[in-house]
Design an enzyme around this catalytic site. Sequence first.
Site, short mmCIF file in Angstrom:
data_model
loop_
_atom_site.label_atom_id
_atom_site.label_comp_id
_atom_site.label_asym_id
_atom_site.label_seq_id
_atom_site.Cartn_x
_atom_site.Cartn_y
_atom_site.Cartn_z
N CYS A 217 -37.68 -12.20 8.41
CA CYS A 217 -38.56 -11.79 7.30
C CYS A 217 -39.92 -11.37 7.82
O CYS A 217 -40.55 -10.47 7.28
CB CYS A 217 -38.68 -12.91 6.28
N TRP B 52 -29.11 -15.21 4.43
CA TRP B 52 -28.15 -15.29 5.54
C TRP B 52 -28.82 -15.20 6.91
O TRP B 52 -28.18 -15.44 7.92
CB TRP B 52 -27.10 -14.19 5.43
N ASN B 53 -30.10 -14.85 6.97
CA ASN B 53 -30.65 -14.52 8.30
C ASN B 53 -31.03 -15.75 9.13
O ASN B 53 -31.12 -15.66 10.34
CB ASN B 53 -31.81 -13.53 8.18
N GLU C 188 -38.12 -2.53 3.66
CA GLU C 188 -37.67 -3.44 4.71
C GLU C 188 -36.40 -2.87 5.36
O GLU C 188 -35.41 -2.61 4.68
CB GLU C 188 -37.38 -4.81 4.09
N GLY D 100 -35.20 -15.14 -0.13
CA GLY D 100 -34.29 -14.00 -0.18
C GLY D 100 -35.03 -12.71 -0.44
O GLY D 100 -36.22 -12.60 -0.13
N SER D 101 -34.34 -11.76 -1.03
CA SER D 101 -34.91 -10.42 -1.18
C SER D 101 -35.86 -10.34 -2.38
O SER D 101 -35.81 -11.19 -3.28
CB SER D 101 -33.78 -9.41 -1.36
N GLU E 172 -39.88 -17.03 -1.52
CA GLU E 172 -40.18 -16.54 -0.16
C GLU E 172 -39.38 -15.27 0.02
O GLU E 172 -38.16 -15.33 0.22
CB GLU E 172 -39.78 -17.59 0.87
N LEU E 173 -40.04 -14.12 -0.04
CA LEU E 173 -39.30 -12.85 -0.15
C LEU E 173 -39.50 -11.96 1.09
O LEU E 173 -40.00 -12.41 2.11
CB LEU E 173 -39.73 -12.15 -1.44
N LYS F 255 -27.29 -23.68 -2.67
CA LYS F 255 -26.38 -22.52 -2.77
C LYS F 255 -26.73 -21.61 -1.60
O LYS F 255 -27.72 -20.88 -1.64
CB LYS F 255 -26.62 -21.80 -4.11
N PRO F 256 -25.92 -21.66 -0.52
CA PRO F 256 -26.21 -20.80 0.64
C PRO F 256 -25.76 -19.37 0.38
O PRO F 256 -25.07 -19.10 -0.60
CB PRO F 256 -25.37 -21.43 1.75
#
Length: 512
Positions: free
Chosen positions: A280, A149-150, A376, A224-225, A246-247, A173-174
């Site tokens: 991130c 979402w960022n 984080e 995402g996370s 990509e975390l 898929k957003p």
Amino acid sequence: MAIFERIENGGERRHYQVKSPVTLEPIGSFDAGTAADVRGAVERARKAQASWAGLGFEQRAEYLWRIVDVIVERQDELVDCVIAETGKPRNEAVSMEVMAPCMQISYYAKRASKFLKTIKRRPTGMMRFSKKIELHFQPLGVVGLITPWNGPIALAANPLAQALMAGNAVVHKPSEVTPLSAVLFEELTKAAGLPEHLYQVVQGDGETGAALIDAGVDKVSFTGSVATGRKVGEACGRNLIPVTLELGGKDAMIVCEDADLDRAADGAVRGSCFNTGHYCCGTERIYVPESVYDPFVDKVVALTKELKQDPDGDSDVGAVFWDQQMDIIESHMSDATERGARVLVGGRRNPDLKGYFYEPTVIVDVNHDMDIMKDETFGPIVAIQKVKDEAEAMALANDSKLGLSGNVWTQDLEKGAELGTQMQTGSVSVNDIAVTYGVAEAPFGGVKASGVGQVNGELGIRGYCHIHPVIVDTSSSSKGMGGYPYTIEAAKGMQGFVKRIFGNRFLRKLLV
Ligand code: NAD
């Protein structure tokens, strides 16, 4: 109050209402896609991809140029939608969600033909006399794109442009926190005339994302996370499909004793507060040697006090995008203060604003026993730890389970680059906040738990391809090529060859 909330509406699909983090008023709703919905989308995408793959790079690029035209024409609509959904300052909504996507899409529209041009060469060694190789960059098929979402548009447009230019179709898929801007973006691509079903958005939650991975896609691009990344990696392993993960990050900033302190203080505040800290590669931990600690902190405090927060988008620091992120920020802050950290600026929700606004904050006397220096935080928090010297700063910077990016501040550029190589991260910036994602030529991706694989640029777009070698034998006959029938003499001949060539260092180097 939850920003997105499941509402029972008697329908077959999970139904969610979405609220603005600024006004806390409803701004839309959506149905979460089911496993059947995503399978249907993937099937339609596969049909669309078959003809798309037949187009040349120039034809594909023409569609992407038109997408950029439409983004430019309808940028106000996009910006307003992103602001309503996230509470970003207008400035950041434009720079991150309009300007960056225009640059990303244009970059791959212009360069894909160069990055993916068939490579023709001769092999090395003996085979150079009888064979030639062609490396063809073939599309993988249908890419499943799962985003956070960022950066709702930027983090979708960049992989989308690469996947499309490489000849793939995309099912996206957003995040359930920002589902509205994704649908608007899909609409813009349709308005630009992108062939039907080549890019489809399926709104939904984690279950929809999991279903997409199992729906027969040929690759997953996930941002995402760390926690979700592990599940996505496992699911891709089960399906035997490639994935980039990509975390999250916990980026360190090292202020050297010879740093330009005004510049470093500005970088500390920007790096920590940009995008409300929901970045991130945001600066999450700052290490400052005791010799420059006091003046550095004074400058950071002065700059942070000047930051404005305003519900109408004319802010320096916008809203926290949703309630669960506010919970994490508040929990890290109370853990830190209970363990002895001191708040010099902010440190609370903005009492004058209705929405989810956390005041830009400076916190000092932090250490690695505290969550705020380990996990984080993803909030507008400048967390500063005093250290003895640069060596201690580097040791602490590397004392993390995460390793996305980091930054070093010094007036000695050679020293900065050298220190950069010592950081155990995916990338490093010197005298700047983390900018790697915006520099397409720099492969982007984390080490440790911050990710798997690297994206962007030539290497990234090639990740959306199968590199298909075609090896052609150019000799006029296959006689003397070591084929049947085998003979003892031929084996002895080969042994003699090995001894003559590989037993001699000069000839060995010459041949390979
Ligand atoms: P998240 O992991 O909660 O969600 C990301 C996406 O995954 C969402 O679309 C979500 O619906 C979906 N999802 C959830 N469960 C799933 C499952 N089991 N299978 C498939 N999909 C599933 O992350 P978030 O909170 O939306 O995003 C914030 C995180 O993203 C932060 O950690 C941030 O650092 C990271 N991030 C990393 C980068 C990067 O490039 N390294 C960029 C931006 C954000």
